[in-house]
Design a protein around this motif. Structure first.
Motif, PDB file in Angstrom:
ATOM      1  N   LEU A   9      52.378  45.342  34.970  1.00  0.00           N
ATOM      2  CA  LEU A   9      51.770  44.085  34.560  1.00  0.00           C
ATOM      3  C   LEU A   9      52.059  43.784  33.099  1.00  0.00           C
ATOM      4  O   LEU A   9      52.428  42.656  32.738  1.00  0.00           O
ATOM      5  CB  LEU A   9      50.267  44.139  34.818  1.00  0.00           C
TER       6      LEU A   9
ATOM      7  N   ILE B 124      54.093  40.512  31.601  1.00  0.00           N
ATOM      8  CA  ILE B 124      53.492  39.564  30.655  1.00  0.00           C
ATOM      9  C   ILE B 124      54.380  39.433  29.416  1.00  0.00           C
ATOM     10  O   ILE B 124      54.674  38.326  28.946  1.00  0.00           O
ATOM     11  CB  ILE B 124      52.074  40.013  30.264  1.00  0.00           C
TER      12      ILE B 124
ATOM     13  N   VAL C  36      47.295  45.352  26.496  1.00  0.00           N
ATOM     14  CA  VAL C  36      47.705  45.023  27.861  1.00  0.00           C
ATOM     15  C   VAL C  36      49.224  45.122  27.988  1.00  0.00           C
ATOM     16  O   VAL C  36      49.742  45.712  28.944  1.00  0.00           O
ATOM     17  CB  VAL C  36      47.221  43.610  28.258  1.00  0.00           C
TER      18      VAL C  36
ATOM     19  N   THR D 179      43.918  47.312  31.254  1.00  0.00           N
ATOM     20  CA  THR D 179      44.113  46.495  32.452  1.00  0.00           C
ATOM     21  C   THR D 179      43.108  45.356  32.414  1.00  0.00           C
ATOM     22  O   THR D 179      41.897  45.594  32.439  1.00  0.00           O
ATOM     23  CB  THR D 179      43.897  47.327  33.728  1.00  0.00           C
ATOM     24  N   PRO D 180      43.581  44.108  32.340  1.00  0.00           N
ATOM     25  CA  PRO D 180      42.657  42.975  32.214  1.00  0.00           C
ATOM     26  C   PRO D 180      41.909  42.706  33.513  1.00  0.00           C
ATOM     27  O   PRO D 180      42.396  43.022  34.605  1.00  0.00           O
ATOM     28  CB  PRO D 180      43.583  41.802  31.863  1.00  0.00           C
TER      29      PRO D 180
ATOM     30  N   LEU E 249      43.128  37.894  33.079  1.00  0.00           N
ATOM     31  CA  LEU E 249      44.506  37.706  33.506  1.00  0.00           C
ATOM     32  C   LEU E 249      44.784  36.228  33.781  1.00  0.00           C
ATOM     33  O   LEU E 249      45.871  35.725  33.485  1.00  0.00           O
ATOM     34  CB  LEU E 249      44.793  38.540  34.751  1.00  0.00           C
TER      35      LEU E 249
END
Length: 202
Positions: A12, A16, A44, A50-51, A56
């Motif tokens: 992730l 991003i 992150v 971990t959002p 997110l």
């Protein structure tokens, strides 16, 4: 009987960061746009945090993509478009029309469009990060690259760095059709935000 290997979970943070860099945004710019603190965004992106789904969603909004861009697992069929089903669109006050070809998924780097270039059309001269490839499908265009002019007809292809000043024009009396592919995130392919300058055509 051997057990199937589990598919690796998407990274992730890396997805991003890649999307942010595609949009030429700094961490501070994403922080300002998403409302998430820069320290947390940095954590992150490095994979140290971990959002939540809500956070997110804020990050996705700041990156002009839908939340599904980061959480939906794309199917092979998601990358398929049918020639008779693609919607054509144009920028306001422009005679140039586009058909989007590229799929959207985490880590995707390519944008790709079919361009319908009417007679007399001439683009502005631009330069940017990334690279581009232009392949002429029908008709003829004049491509200017770093001061050099190339007359290209059906079957001709030009691959170049986007950092070189470039422009192109149709100086004929017939419409040209070209395939444009590049690593620049030209438009919001995910469709999360309706761009006001886009006019969709049937």
């Amino acid at each position: 009987m051997p057990r199937d290997k589990a598919k690796p979970e998407p990274n992730l943070g890396a997805a991003i960061r890649k999307r942010r860099k595609q949009m030429q945004m700094t961490l501070q710019m994403l922080c300002d746009k998403s409302g998430v603190s820069m320290g947390y965004l940095s954590q992150v992106e490095r994979g140290n945090a971990t959002p939540s789904l809500g956070t997110l969603a804020q990050i996705a909004d700041g990156l002009d993509v839908a939340l599904e861009y980061f959480i939906a697992a794309p199917k092979p069929s998601d990358g398929l478009t049918r020639g008779n089903e693609r919607t054509q669109f144009a920028l306001a006050n422009s005679s140039l029309t586009y058909e989007s070809l590229a799929a959207t998924f985490p880590g995707a780097e390519l944008s790709s469009y079919l361009l319908h270039v009417p007679p007399g059309y001439e683009s502005e001269t631009v330069s940017h990060e990334g690279e581009e490839m232009v392949f002429v499908l029908e008709g003829e265009i004049e491509q200017t690259l770093d001061g050099q002019k190339f007359r290209m007809s059906a079957g001709d292809c030009l691959h170049y760095s986007g950092q070189l000043p470039h422009a192109w024009a149709n100086r004929t009396d017939t419409t040209a059709r070209i395939l444009w592919t590049g690593t620049l995130a030209v438009l919001n392919r995910a469709g999360a935000i309706e761009l006001p300058e886009l006019i969709k055509k049937a």
